[in-house]
Design a protein around this motif. Structure first.
Motif, PDB file in Angstrom:
ATOM      1  N   ALA A 213       0.844  -1.196   0.000  1.00 47.53           N
ATOM      2  CA  ALA A 213       0.000   0.000   0.000  1.00 47.53           C
ATOM      3  C   ALA A 213       0.882   1.248   0.000  1.00 47.53           C
ATOM      4  O   ALA A 213       0.609   2.222  -0.702  1.00 47.53           O
ATOM      5  N   HIS A 214       1.995   1.193   0.765  1.00 45.61           N
ATOM      6  CA  HIS A 214       2.909   2.338   0.821  1.00 45.61           C
ATOM      7  C   HIS A 214       3.508   2.613  -0.565  1.00 45.61           C
ATOM      8  O   HIS A 214       3.563   3.756  -1.024  1.00 45.61           O
ATOM      9  N   GLY A 215       3.928   1.540  -1.244  1.00 42.92           N
ATOM     10  CA  GLY A 215       4.529   1.697  -2.570  1.00 42.92           C
ATOM     11  C   GLY A 215       3.530   2.244  -3.568  1.00 42.92           C
ATOM     12  O   GLY A 215       3.867   3.128  -4.375  1.00 42.92           O
ATOM     13  N   MET A 216       2.305   1.733  -3.531  1.00 42.41           N
ATOM     14  CA  MET A 216       1.292   2.218  -4.483  1.00 42.41           C
ATOM     15  C   MET A 216       0.952   3.683  -4.206  1.00 42.41           C
ATOM     16  O   MET A 216       0.705   4.455  -5.125  1.00 42.41           O
ATOM     17  N   ARG A 217       0.963   4.058  -2.930  1.00 44.42           N
ATOM     18  CA  ARG A 217       0.694   5.468  -2.609  1.00 44.42           C
ATOM     19  C   ARG A 217       1.837   6.347  -3.099  1.00 44.42           C
ATOM     20  O   ARG A 217       1.635   7.427  -3.645  1.00 44.42           O
ATOM     21  N   THR A 218       3.063   5.857  -2.929  1.00 47.32           N
ATOM     22  CA  THR A 218       4.231   6.667  -3.299  1.00 47.32           C
ATOM     23  C   THR A 218       4.400   6.743  -4.817  1.00 47.32           C
ATOM     24  O   THR A 218       4.628   7.821  -5.376  1.00 47.32           O
ATOM     25  N   ILE A 219       4.286   5.605  -5.501  1.00 51.97           N
ATOM     26  CA  ILE A 219       4.599   5.565  -6.938  1.00 51.97           C
ATOM     27  C   ILE A 219       3.384   5.957  -7.776  1.00 51.97           C
ATOM     28  O   ILE A 219       3.485   6.768  -8.702  1.00 51.97           O
ATOM     29  N   ASN A 220       2.240   5.352  -7.484  1.00 53.83           N
ATOM     30  CA  ASN A 220       1.052   5.563  -8.323  1.00 53.83           C
ATOM     31  C   ASN A 220       0.112   6.635  -7.767  1.00 53.83           C
ATOM     32  O   ASN A 220      -0.838   7.030  -8.427  1.00 53.83           O
ATOM     33  N   GLN A 221       0.396   7.064  -6.543  1.00 53.86           N
ATOM     34  CA  GLN A 221      -0.439   8.057  -5.852  1.00 53.86           C
ATOM     35  C   GLN A 221      -1.915   7.638  -5.852  1.00 53.86           C
ATOM     36  O   GLN A 221      -2.795   8.424  -6.201  1.00 53.86           O
ATOM     37  N   THR A 222      -2.125   6.370  -5.505  1.00 50.58           N
ATOM     38  CA  THR A 222      -3.479   5.866  -5.330  1.00 50.58           C
ATOM     39  C   THR A 222      -3.576   5.212  -3.962  1.00 50.58           C
ATOM     40  O   THR A 222      -2.578   4.678  -3.457  1.00 50.58           O
ATOM     41  N   ARG A 223      -4.769   5.239  -3.394  1.00 47.85           N
ATOM     42  CA  ARG A 223      -4.979   4.611  -2.082  1.00 47.85           C
ATOM     43  C   ARG A 223      -5.616   3.230  -2.221  1.00 47.85           C
ATOM     44  O   ARG A 223      -6.090   2.663  -1.247  1.00 47.85           O
ATOM     45  N   ILE A 224      -5.639   2.717  -3.438  1.00 46.60           N
ATOM     46  CA  ILE A 224      -6.198   1.382  -3.652  1.00 46.60           C
ATOM     47  C   ILE A 224      -5.413   0.352  -2.828  1.00 46.60           C
ATOM     48  O   ILE A 224      -4.177   0.398  -2.784  1.00 46.60           O
ATOM     49  N   ALA A 225      -6.135  -0.579  -2.199  1.00 48.70           N
ATOM     50  CA  ALA A 225      -5.458  -1.634  -1.441  1.00 48.70           C
ATOM     51  C   ALA A 225      -4.908  -2.672  -2.421  1.00 48.70           C
ATOM     52  O   ALA A 225      -5.612  -3.069  -3.359  1.00 48.70           O
ATOM     53  N   PRO A 226      -3.662  -3.114  -2.225  1.00 50.44           N
ATOM     54  CA  PRO A 226      -3.086  -4.094  -3.159  1.00 50.44           C
ATOM     55  C   PRO A 226      -3.985  -5.313  -3.365  1.00 50.44           C
ATOM     56  O   PRO A 226      -4.138  -5.778  -4.498  1.00 50.44           O
ATOM     57  N   ASP A 227      -4.607  -5.815  -2.299  1.00 54.66           N
ATOM     58  CA  ASP A 227      -5.439  -7.016  -2.464  1.00 54.66           C
ATOM     59  C   ASP A 227      -6.592  -6.783  -3.430  1.00 54.66           C
ATOM     60  O   ASP A 227      -6.969  -7.665  -4.202  1.00 54.66           O
ATOM     61  N   LYS A 228      -7.162  -5.589  -3.362  1.00 62.78           N
ATOM     62  CA  LYS A 228      -8.257  -5.234  -4.275  1.00 62.78           C
ATOM     63  C   LYS A 228      -7.736  -5.242  -5.718  1.00 62.78           C
ATOM     64  O   LYS A 228      -8.393  -5.701  -6.646  1.00 62.78           O
ATOM     65  N   GLN A 229      -6.534  -4.725  -5.867  1.00 60.56           N
ATOM     66  CA  GLN A 229      -5.926  -4.647  -7.200  1.00 60.56           C
ATOM     67  C   GLN A 229      -5.644  -6.059  -7.742  1.00 60.56           C
ATOM     68  O   GLN A 229      -5.799  -6.308  -8.932  1.00 60.56           O
ATOM     69  N   PHE A 230      -5.257  -6.988  -6.838  1.00 60.79           N
ATOM     70  CA  PHE A 230      -4.985  -8.357  -7.303  1.00 60.79           C
ATOM     71  C   PHE A 230      -6.277  -9.036  -7.751  1.00 60.79           C
ATOM     72  O   PHE A 230      -6.278  -9.819  -8.692  1.00 60.79           O
ATOM     73  N   GLU A 231      -7.383  -8.700  -7.078  1.00 61.68           N
ATOM     74  CA  GLU A 231      -8.680  -9.250  -7.522  1.00 61.68           C
ATOM     75  C   GLU A 231      -8.975  -8.774  -8.947  1.00 61.68           C
ATOM     76  O   GLU A 231      -9.450  -9.528  -9.789  1.00 61.68           O
TER      77      GLU A 231
END
Ligand code: SF4
Length: 284
Positions: free
Chosen positions: A174-192
């Motif tokens: 979640a930290h990486g996605m917030r830093t790189i993609n600037q999204t608050r999407i939860a990684p698990d949701k993204q894997f779904e």
């Protein structure tokens, strides 16, 4: 603005054909021409990746698409490439081949409400030009809307058109996605969402790696990524990983904090991904 100079591997100018939605890209590396389709002429995306090359990037979604105009532009571009003098006048001899049609614009293409109609339209035009099964249809996406029924409709249609999804996957935290993609999407949701996309259409993960403030991805980030890749390989039928370095400059405010990693770093990371069991294509 109609540009007349030969296009090169770094020419991705979306105005170069003087069209709103359709633009040509010549890649010496891929040895061919790609017809790009930009459904986000408003430079709007629901993410704001720090390495994004879109100038004046806005938060938002694609505007309403003028389907008649898109179809006319695509037909005109393909006519010029396949039957006109486009190749002779604008493309180096080594790349005079049509490789694919790619939905790759100045924002997230699946945010267009008419996404499935766009795929249907592209399929109709490809059939008229006898291109179905002969070239690829690529969707470059952040995948964040793959749980929407209209997006799934489009992905199903893509599968019947030799389609391929390139699904953004830069970080597994979640930290990486917030830093790189600037999204608050939860990684698990993204894997779904990744699982949904990959079951509907052949899907590659697309990962961009770079140094931030001079530091490459941390050991924790790398371990989380590789662990997740391993889980994905067990559960989701992905084709492999497209691993990118920082090929072109970011157009975002963080641009001066980013730098390219040495090719040896990418090669070593690619080996770690292969060790997990997924094919990797590295692109600097
Ligand atoms: S998802 Fe793509 S278009 Fe959107 S901000 Fe990230 S790199 Fe740019």
């Amino acid at each position: 603005m109609a540009h007349t100079a030969p296009l090169t591997s770094v020419s991705h100018d979306r105005d170069s054909a003087g069209m709103t939605y359709v633009y040509p890209v010549v890649s010496r590396r891929a040895g061919g021409v790609s017809v790009g389709i930009n459904l986000n002429p408003n430079n709007a995306c629901n993410w704001a990746c720090v390495y994004c090359q879109v100038p004046d990037l806005q938060r938002g979604t694609a505007p309403e698409i003028n389907l008649a105009q898109l179809e006319a532009e695509l037909r005109a571009m393909l006519t010029d490439i396949l039957h006109g003098d486009f190749m002779q006048t604008r493309v180096p001899e080594s790349a005079r081949r049509l490789n694919d049609i790619a939905l790759s614009g100045n924002g997230e293409p699946t945010s267009a409400m008419a996404f499935p109609q766009v795929i249907e339209l592209i399929g109709r035009v490809m059939a008229d030009f006898d291109l179905v099964g002969k070239i690829k249809l690529v969707l470059i996406t952040n995948g964040s809307l793959a749980d929407r029924p209209r997006v799934q409709d489009g992905l199903k249609k893509m599968a019947s058109l030799n389609g391929e999804v390139w699904f953004k996957f830069d970080s597994a935290t979640a930290h990486g996605m917030r830093t790189i993609n600037q999204t608050r999407i939860a990684p698990d949701k993204q894997f779904e969402r990744l699982a949904v996309a990959a079951r509907l259409c052949p899907t590659w993960l697309q990962t961009c790696v770079f140094a931030l403030d001079g530091t490459p991805p941390s050991d924790i980030e790398q371990a989380a990524y590789l662990d997740t890749i391993g889980r994905i390989r067990q559960q989701i039928p992905v084709q492999g990983v497209l691993l990118y370095g920082l090929a072109r400059p970011s157009m975002q405010p963080q641009a001066n904090r980013l730098s390219a990693l040495p090719s040896a770093w990418l090669d070593a990371f690619a080996e770690k991904i292969r060790a997990v069991g997924l094919p990797v294509k590295v692109s600097l």
